[in-house]
Write an enzyme that holds these catalytic residues in place. Structure first.
Site: not given
Ligand code: SAH
Length: 493
Positions: A71, A163, A385, A412
């Protein structure tokens, strides 16, 4: 060292934001866009007592890890920080990052990681992978309507429609919209005066289905002459959904809360594995579909389901992991803070005919302890997650009390992952497997998965016994403490 000093620096390390790190007479300099192995001429932009920042001026000797970015705005754009680094080196860097955090912050023994850490899962073709892009719209000094990307840490738009990590059709879509805006004199939004209409253009695509969604984020409630625009956009193969999102706030948040349909339907469909998902403009959906399959495949593998398990999926978003696991488990419970996402999760369960998944709206740190104290809920496997900040301690505490056989931690941010792994290791869980997955090639971000198993009398542990030095003296076996001794000794003899 002082501001504006120009120095020659050999780059010996990579910082957390992908910048090159080098030393001049013991003084550390962080240099954006310098690649490990380069020798560069750099101008100091900020000098602190023991370290400083410098701007890359000239590459004196090119690193063997340096590659030509695909890019031509890679340096200005805030999206890709390490496109100038070869992909192999990027992967090594990300793998090290996860490994080092687990060792330094997580206190995981190096020898254990040596055994349990699998090679990082990279992409075969690390370009054009993103299924979602949000393009800001604005005006340049000459009064031309432009779209592209924000330069790093600013809201200055770098005009660019092609992009290298986005999908090819984005350019055609953006050209249609910009031409239309010019023809019908539809003004782009101006942040300073809070005037103008079109703020952002969101484009999402289905990786397997090739369905396309376009959503115009507007500082108003309607798009004038929209039938002309939709007629033109509908000619793009795969176009399924054209919507607008109303955002009249003075805010950095891109999407508004309200959406309206201009053409087609309000969602597109895509698949992860054999599960079908409806994706609406506001729903969270992983942006790298190829690597998401790898990630979820690893979660499934680490969970090792036999069909009798109760699984909790905390921070479940629109239930993607929950539904992916539901087919192989007895019962899955998902917990997520965003009500809209739980609506999507329920709907996604329904369109796939999945009946053994149940979803709760709420904070994981409230729902899990509450359900544990009140209903004495149980879980054989808990998948988490969480967002970058990791799990609240109360979530970890309840998990430990629930004593699931396995915890699969998807993260992440490997620093907060390591912090939480340390907590769990100190309370009876041991790291059984680790894998980094490159969900975001050319950025510094990396996803990782850790399997933690309970060290209960029922868990299988591998023991190696050394009887002395020399060949043939090491015997290893799997033991289930207090119960049985398997005969898997041959692989170590
Ligand atoms: N596992 C899913 C999303 C992961 S991203 C996937 O792979 O698509 C993390 C997620 O946690 C988001 O959707 C966010 O809204 C949620 N989140 C953030 N804080 C939180 C909390 N205190 N309790 C429950 N969920 C929460």
């Amino acid at each position: 060292m002082q501001k504006n000093d120009v120095v020659m620096v050999a780059i010996e390390d990579i910082g957390v934001n992908g910048e090159g790190i080098g030393k001049v007479d013991g003084y550390t300099l962080f240099i954006k866009d310098a690649v490990i192995g380069d020798v560069v001429e750099a101008k100091v932009t900020k000098a602190k007592k023991n370290y400083g920042y410098a701007r890359l001026m000239n590459i004196h000797t090119k690193s063997g890890f340096r590659t030509e970015p695909r890019c031509d705005v890679a340096r200005q754009c805030g999206g890709c920080q390490i496109q100038a680094m070869s992909y192999e080196r990027q992967l090594a860097y990300k793998n090290e990052k996860v490994r080092n955090n687990l060792i330094r912050i997580g206190d995981v023994p190096e020898e254990l990681l040596q055994e349990v850490m699998e090679p990082i899962c990279g992409m075969e073709e690390p370009f054009h992978y993103r299924n979602k892009a949000q393009f800001p719209v604005g005006m340049d000094r000459e009064g031309n309507i432009i779209t592209g990307f924000y330069a790093g840490r600013t809201h200055q738009i770098i005009p660019h429609m092609d992009c290298a990590i986005g999908r090819g059709e984005n350019k055609d879509i953006l050209e249609i919209i910009l031409t239309f805006m010019k023809e019908y004199q539809i003004p782009p939004y101006d942040e300073t005066s809070h005037r103008g209409l079109v703020r952002h253009i969101l484009i999402r695509s289905g990786h397997r289905t090739n369905e396309i969604m376009v959503c115009l984020v507007i500082n108003g409630t309607e798009v004038p002459h929209s039938h002309i625009l939709t007629e033109r956009l509908a000619a793009i193969p795969g176009m399924k959904s054209i919507t607008y999102s109303v955002n009249r706030e003075k805010t950095n948040v891109i999407m508004g809360r309200e959406t309206g349909l201009l053409w087609g339907q309000e969602y597109i469909t895509d698949f992860i594995g054999d599960i079908r998902y409806h994706i609406s403009p506001l729903s969270f959906y992983q942006v790298n579909p190829v690597q998401t399959e790898q990630l979820y495949g690893t979660v499934l593998e680490y969970a090792g389901l036999s069909g009798n398990e109760t699984v909790w999926d905390l921070y479940c978003g629109i239930g993607t992991i929950s539904l992916f696991l539901a087919r192989k488990a007895k019962q899955v419970y998902g917990v997520e803070i965003v009500p809209q996402a739980i609506e999507d999760a329920k709907q996604n369960a329904q369109i796939n005919g999945i009946k053994n998944a149940q979803f709760y709206v709420g904070k994981a740190e409230e729902v899990l302890p509450e359900r544990y104290e009140r209903d004495g809920i149980h879980g054989d496997i808990i998948v988490v997650d969480p967002p970058r900040k990791g799990c609240e301690e109360s979530v970890l505490e309840t998990m430990v009390k629930m004593r699931p056989e396995k915890i699969v931690y998807v993260s992440c941010d490997s620093a907060t992952l390591a912090r939480d792994v340390k907590y769990l290791r100190e309370r009876g869980y041991e790291v059984g497997k680790v894998k980094a997955v490159d969900m975001f090639p050319h950025s510094v971000h990396v996803e990782s998965i850790v399997l933690l198993s309970h060290n209960s009398p029922d868990s299988v542990i591998n023991v190696k016994v050394e009887f002395g030095k020399g060949e043939g003296n090491v015997v290893g076996c799997n033991i289930r403490a207090g119960k049985e001794i398997s005969d898997k000794t041959e692989s170590y003899i």
